[in-house]
Design a protein around this motif. Structure first.
Motif, PDB file in Angstrom:
ATOM      1  N   ILE A 100      20.057  -7.005  -1.400  1.00 29.17           N
ATOM      2  CA  ILE A 100      18.647  -6.717  -1.648  1.00 29.17           C
ATOM      3  C   ILE A 100      17.838  -7.834  -0.999  1.00 29.17           C
ATOM      4  CG2 ILE A 100      16.864  -6.319  -3.375  1.00 29.17           C
ATOM      5  CD1 ILE A 100      19.129  -4.208  -3.291  1.00 29.17           C
ATOM      6  N   GLY A 101      17.064  -7.485   0.023  1.00 28.05           N
ATOM      7  CA  GLY A 101      16.273  -8.477   0.736  1.00 28.05           C
ATOM      8  C   GLY A 101      14.825  -8.453   0.288  1.00 28.05           C
ATOM      9  N   THR A 102      14.272  -9.631  -0.015  1.00 32.11           N
ATOM     10  CA  THR A 102      12.890  -9.737  -0.481  1.00 32.11           C
ATOM     11  C   THR A 102      12.233 -10.952   0.159  1.00 32.11           C
ATOM     12  OG1 THR A 102      13.477  -8.741  -2.606  1.00 32.11           O
ATOM     13  CG2 THR A 102      11.397  -9.940  -2.505  1.00 32.11           C
ATOM     14  N   ILE A 103      11.000 -10.768   0.629  1.00 29.77           N
ATOM     15  CA  ILE A 103      10.276 -11.908   1.181  1.00 29.77           C
ATOM     16  C   ILE A 103       9.813 -12.833   0.066  1.00 29.77           C
ATOM     17  CG2 ILE A 103       9.533 -10.807   3.328  1.00 29.77           C
ATOM     18  CD1 ILE A 103       6.867 -10.157   1.960  1.00 29.77           C
ATOM     19  N   ALA A 104       9.841 -14.126   0.335  1.00 32.69           N
ATOM     20  CA  ALA A 104       9.181 -15.121  -0.513  1.00 32.69           C
ATOM     21  C   ALA A 104       7.812 -15.342   0.094  1.00 32.69           C
ATOM     22  CB  ALA A 104       9.989 -16.415  -0.545  1.00 32.69           C
ATOM     23  N   TYR A 105       6.770 -14.907  -0.598  1.00 39.82           N
ATOM     24  CA  TYR A 105       5.482 -14.711   0.047  1.00 39.82           C
ATOM     25  C   TYR A 105       4.365 -14.846  -0.982  1.00 39.82           C
ATOM     26  CZ  TYR A 105       2.096 -11.911   2.879  1.00 39.82           C
ATOM     27  OH  TYR A 105       1.024 -11.456   3.606  1.00 39.82           O
ATOM     28  N   GLU A 106       3.253 -15.416  -0.564  1.00 39.38           N
ATOM     29  CA  GLU A 106       2.048 -15.484  -1.373  1.00 39.38           C
ATOM     30  C   GLU A 106       2.336 -15.983  -2.795  1.00 39.38           C
ATOM     31  OE1 GLU A 106       0.365 -11.532  -0.872  1.00 39.38           O
ATOM     32  OE2 GLU A 106      -0.846 -12.249   0.798  1.00 39.38           O
ATOM     33  N   GLY A 107       2.060 -15.186  -3.812  1.00 43.98           N
ATOM     34  CA  GLY A 107       2.194 -15.638  -5.191  1.00 43.98           C
ATOM     35  C   GLY A 107       3.606 -15.773  -5.688  1.00 43.98           C
ATOM     36  N   TYR A 108       4.598 -15.379  -4.906  1.00 39.39           N
ATOM     37  CA  TYR A 108       6.007 -15.566  -5.271  1.00 39.39           C
ATOM     38  C   TYR A 108       6.753 -16.254  -4.129  1.00 39.39           C
ATOM     39  CZ  TYR A 108       6.097 -11.071  -2.799  1.00 39.39           C
ATOM     40  OH  TYR A 108       5.912 -10.063  -1.872  1.00 39.39           O
ATOM     41  N   LEU A 109       6.024 -17.142  -3.407  1.00 41.09           N
ATOM     42  CA  LEU A 109       6.602 -17.920  -2.320  1.00 41.09           C
ATOM     43  C   LEU A 109       7.505 -19.031  -2.845  1.00 41.09           C
ATOM     44  CD1 LEU A 109       6.739 -18.742   0.703  1.00 41.09           C
ATOM     45  CD2 LEU A 109       4.588 -19.975   0.369  1.00 41.09           C
ATOM     46  N   ASP A 110       7.124 -19.659  -3.929  1.00 42.21           N
ATOM     47  CA  ASP A 110       7.940 -20.723  -4.516  1.00 42.21           C
ATOM     48  C   ASP A 110       9.137 -20.132  -5.254  1.00 42.21           C
ATOM     49  OD1 ASP A 110       6.250 -22.693  -3.583  1.00 42.21           O
ATOM     50  OD2 ASP A 110       5.113 -22.850  -5.452  1.00 42.21           O
ATOM     51  N   PRO A 111      10.247 -20.874  -5.313  1.00 45.09           N
ATOM     52  CA  PRO A 111      11.414 -20.357  -6.040  1.00 45.09           C
ATOM     53  C   PRO A 111      11.152 -20.291  -7.539  1.00 45.09           C
ATOM     54  CG  PRO A 111      11.801 -22.605  -5.307  1.00 45.09           C
ATOM     55  CD  PRO A 111      10.509 -22.170  -4.670  1.00 45.09           C
ATOM     56  N   PRO A 112      11.787 -19.357  -8.234  1.00 48.07           N
ATOM     57  CA  PRO A 112      11.613 -19.259  -9.691  1.00 48.07           C
ATOM     58  C   PRO A 112      12.318 -20.416 -10.393  1.00 48.07           C
ATOM     59  CG  PRO A 112      13.336 -17.766  -8.960  1.00 48.07           C
ATOM     60  CD  PRO A 112      12.755 -18.363  -7.715  1.00 48.07           C
ATOM     61  N   ASP A 113      11.688 -20.964 -11.409  1.00 42.41           N
ATOM     62  CA  ASP A 113      12.335 -22.078 -12.122  1.00 42.41           C
ATOM     63  C   ASP A 113      13.090 -21.606 -13.368  1.00 42.41           C
ATOM     64  OD1 ASP A 113      10.273 -21.525 -13.899  1.00 42.41           O
ATOM     65  OD2 ASP A 113       9.238 -23.436 -13.604  1.00 42.41           O
ATOM     66  N   GLN A 114      13.030 -20.294 -13.661  1.00 42.72           N
ATOM     67  CA  GLN A 114      13.773 -19.769 -14.806  1.00 42.72           C
ATOM     68  C   GLN A 114      15.113 -19.150 -14.398  1.00 42.72           C
ATOM     69  OE1 GLN A 114      11.164 -17.120 -16.979  1.00 42.72           O
ATOM     70  NE2 GLN A 114       9.590 -18.686 -17.257  1.00 42.72           N
ATOM     71  N   ILE A 115      15.446 -19.203 -13.106  1.00 41.08           N
ATOM     72  CA  ILE A 115      16.725 -18.703 -12.615  1.00 41.08           C
ATOM     73  C   ILE A 115      17.424 -19.865 -11.918  1.00 41.08           C
ATOM     74  CG2 ILE A 115      17.894 -17.063 -11.101  1.00 41.08           C
ATOM     75  CD1 ILE A 115      15.428 -15.262 -11.321  1.00 41.08           C
ATOM     76  N   GLU A 116      18.569 -20.282 -12.443  1.00 35.86           N
ATOM     77  CA  GLU A 116      19.265 -21.422 -11.862  1.00 35.86           C
ATOM     78  C   GLU A 116      19.864 -21.070 -10.505  1.00 35.86           C
ATOM     79  OE1 GLU A 116      22.868 -24.588 -12.950  1.00 35.86           O
ATOM     80  OE2 GLU A 116      22.099 -23.199 -14.462  1.00 35.86           O
ATOM     81  N   ARG A 117      20.438 -19.859 -10.445  1.00 36.93           N
ATOM     82  CA  ARG A 117      21.076 -19.419  -9.205  1.00 36.93           C
ATOM     83  C   ARG A 117      20.910 -17.913  -9.083  1.00 36.93           C
ATOM     84  NH1 ARG A 117      22.740 -22.053  -4.556  1.00 36.93           N
ATOM     85  NH2 ARG A 117      24.397 -20.867  -3.541  1.00 36.93           N
ATOM     86  N   LEU A 118      20.390 -17.457  -7.954  1.00 33.29           N
ATOM     87  CA  LEU A 118      20.176 -16.026  -7.750  1.00 33.29           C
ATOM     88  C   LEU A 118      21.493 -15.296  -7.570  1.00 33.29           C
ATOM     89  CD1 LEU A 118      17.159 -16.218  -5.284  1.00 33.29           C
ATOM     90  CD2 LEU A 118      17.090 -15.220  -7.568  1.00 33.29           C
ATOM     91  N   HIS A 119      21.485 -14.000  -7.884  1.00 33.87           N
ATOM     92  CA  HIS A 119      22.667 -13.168  -7.673  1.00 33.87           C
ATOM     93  C   HIS A 119      23.080 -13.265  -6.200  1.00 33.87           C
ATOM     94  CE1 HIS A 119      25.164  -9.558  -7.317  1.00 33.87           C
ATOM     95  NE2 HIS A 119      25.276  -9.601  -8.637  1.00 33.87           N
ATOM     96  N   PRO A 120      24.377 -13.324  -5.911  1.00 32.52           N
ATOM     97  CA  PRO A 120      24.825 -13.477  -4.515  1.00 32.52           C
ATOM     98  C   PRO A 120      24.411 -12.339  -3.598  1.00 32.52           C
ATOM     99  CG  PRO A 120      26.685 -13.040  -5.990  1.00 32.52           C
ATOM    100  CD  PRO A 120      25.523 -13.352  -6.852  1.00 32.52           C
ATOM    101  N   ASN A 121      23.943 -11.219  -4.150  1.00 33.64           N
ATOM    102  CA  ASN A 121      23.497 -10.098  -3.316  1.00 33.64           C
ATOM    103  C   ASN A 121      21.988 -10.089  -3.074  1.00 33.64           C
ATOM    104  OD1 ASN A 121      26.206  -9.444  -3.896  1.00 33.64           O
ATOM    105  ND2 ASN A 121      25.807  -7.284  -3.561  1.00 33.64           N
ATOM    106  N   VAL A 122      21.329 -11.178  -3.432  1.00 33.24           N
ATOM    107  CA  VAL A 122      19.902 -11.331  -3.119  1.00 33.24           C
ATOM    108  C   VAL A 122      19.758 -12.133  -1.835  1.00 33.24           C
ATOM    109  CG1 VAL A 122      17.704 -12.355  -3.837  1.00 33.24           C
ATOM    110  CG2 VAL A 122      19.149 -11.199  -5.522  1.00 33.24           C
ATOM    111  N   ALA A 123      18.975 -11.608  -0.882  1.00 32.93           N
ATOM    112  CA  ALA A 123      18.631 -12.329   0.342  1.00 32.93           C
ATOM    113  C   ALA A 123      17.149 -12.669   0.297  1.00 32.93           C
ATOM    114  CB  ALA A 123      18.948 -11.490   1.575  1.00 32.93           C
ATOM    115  N   VAL A 124      16.826 -13.939   0.502  1.00 36.77           N
ATOM    116  CA  VAL A 124      15.450 -14.424   0.412  1.00 36.77           C
ATOM    117  C   VAL A 124      14.920 -14.699   1.810  1.00 36.77           C
ATOM    118  CG1 VAL A 124      13.933 -16.217  -0.506  1.00 36.77           C
ATOM    119  CG2 VAL A 124      15.925 -15.455  -1.833  1.00 36.77           C
ATOM    120  N   MET A 125      13.809 -14.065   2.158  1.00 37.79           N
ATOM    121  CA  MET A 125      13.186 -14.250   3.472  1.00 37.79           C
ATOM    122  C   MET A 125      11.893 -15.031   3.275  1.00 37.79           C
ATOM    123  SD  MET A 125      12.630 -11.303   6.325  1.00 37.79           S
ATOM    124  CE  MET A 125      13.229 -11.660   7.977  1.00 37.79           C
ATOM    125  N   ILE A 126      11.934 -16.332   3.579  1.00 39.02           N
ATOM    126  CA  ILE A 126      10.820 -17.227   3.301  1.00 39.02           C
ATOM    127  C   ILE A 126       9.781 -17.130   4.417  1.00 39.02           C
ATOM    128  CG2 ILE A 126      10.167 -19.628   2.895  1.00 39.02           C
ATOM    129  CD1 ILE A 126      13.104 -20.088   1.993  1.00 39.02           C
TER     130      ILE A 126
END
Length: 256
Positions: A100-126
């Motif tokens: 699952i690919g999702t851009i890190a963009y605008e209001g969700y550009l910063d990494p979440p601080d409530q998730i220590e490690r994302l699921h290995p099937n998440v792709a982050v496009m900064i």
């Protein structure tokens, strides 16, 4: 007191989906599985809110998840990435190789601080713009953000903006070859690839490189540095000026 899906929630209009709704997650997972089944060579499915997200669903579960104290680049982060994480885990139950690919963009550009490690099937496009890195404070802030993302996932990609030749100054040269090499050197071993937004589009327009006369040098240097992030940019430019312009190499070097 009524659900409003018509007022402005993003720059393109329309509302936002309710990411707290369990049925929404299941429907999206069903759709994504169908896509992977129909396109077995594809490994990624993209999801993201519409461009220019200004607010989230206003229900009693979604609205409290907005954290204004996290600033303009983080107030939607925990809300958005928690949903992406849940969705990736659900799809992986039947399609373990489906990303699952999702851009890190605008209001969700910063990494979440409530998730220590994302699921290995998440792709982050900064989303970033290395042309702005002449401002070293901007460069350092972006690199710190990427370093923090790398603590959350190994699946980091970049959405780059090489759109410095938009009107009203489409013919102004905006070369930054050394910034390109420096940034790709930083990303070596971190980034897995990038998409460069450098084209023009619109009603009746063919999607193509935007003003190639002014854009091609940055794209050429980028392509070379993607092969070798440690190359000598000055030597590359000397070869470029000589090979591309011949007897005009001197004046064109001065121009660029």
């Amino acid at each position: 007191g009524e659900r409003d899906f018509s007022n402005l929630c993003c720059i393109t209009g329309g509302g936002q989906l309710c990411l707290s709704n369990a049925a929404l997650l299941q429907q999206m997972a069903t759709d994504i599985r169908a896509y992977f089944d129909a396109n077995p060579i594809q490994r990624f499915f993209p999801i993201a809110p519409n461009d220019g997200m200004t607010r989230v669903c206003g229900c009693d579960q979604c609205a409290p998840q907005v954290e204004e104290d996290k600033g303009k680049h983080g107030h939607f982060s925990n809300y958005m990435w928690a949903f992406v994480n849940r969705l990736a885990a659900e799809v992986a139950r039947t399609h373990p190789n489906g990303m699952i690919g999702t851009i890190a963009y605008e209001g969700y550009l910063d990494p979440p601080d409530q998730i220590e490690r994302l699921h290995p099937n998440v792709a982050v496009m900064i989303c970033q713009s290395r042309g702005s890195f002449a401002d070293t404070e901007q460069r350092d802030a972006v690199h710190r953000r990427i370093t923090e993302w790398h603590k959350k996932t190994d699946n980091i990609y970049l959405w780059e903006y090489y759109r410095y030749n938009l009107p009203p100054f489409p013919w102004g040269p905006a070369p930054y070859p050394h910034l390109i090499r420096e940034d790709l050197g930083f990303l070596k071993g971190i980034g897995k690839g990038e998409f460069i937004e450098s084209e023009s589009w619109g009603p009746g327009q063919e999607a193509r490189m935007h003003y190639p006369t002014m854009q091609h040098l940055n794209l050429y240097v980028t392509a070379k540095c993607l092969w070798d992030a440690d190359l000598d940019v000055d030597a590359l430019l000397t070869d470029y000026y000589t090979g591309f312009y011949g007897p005009a190499a001197g004046p064109m070097r001065a121009f660029w």
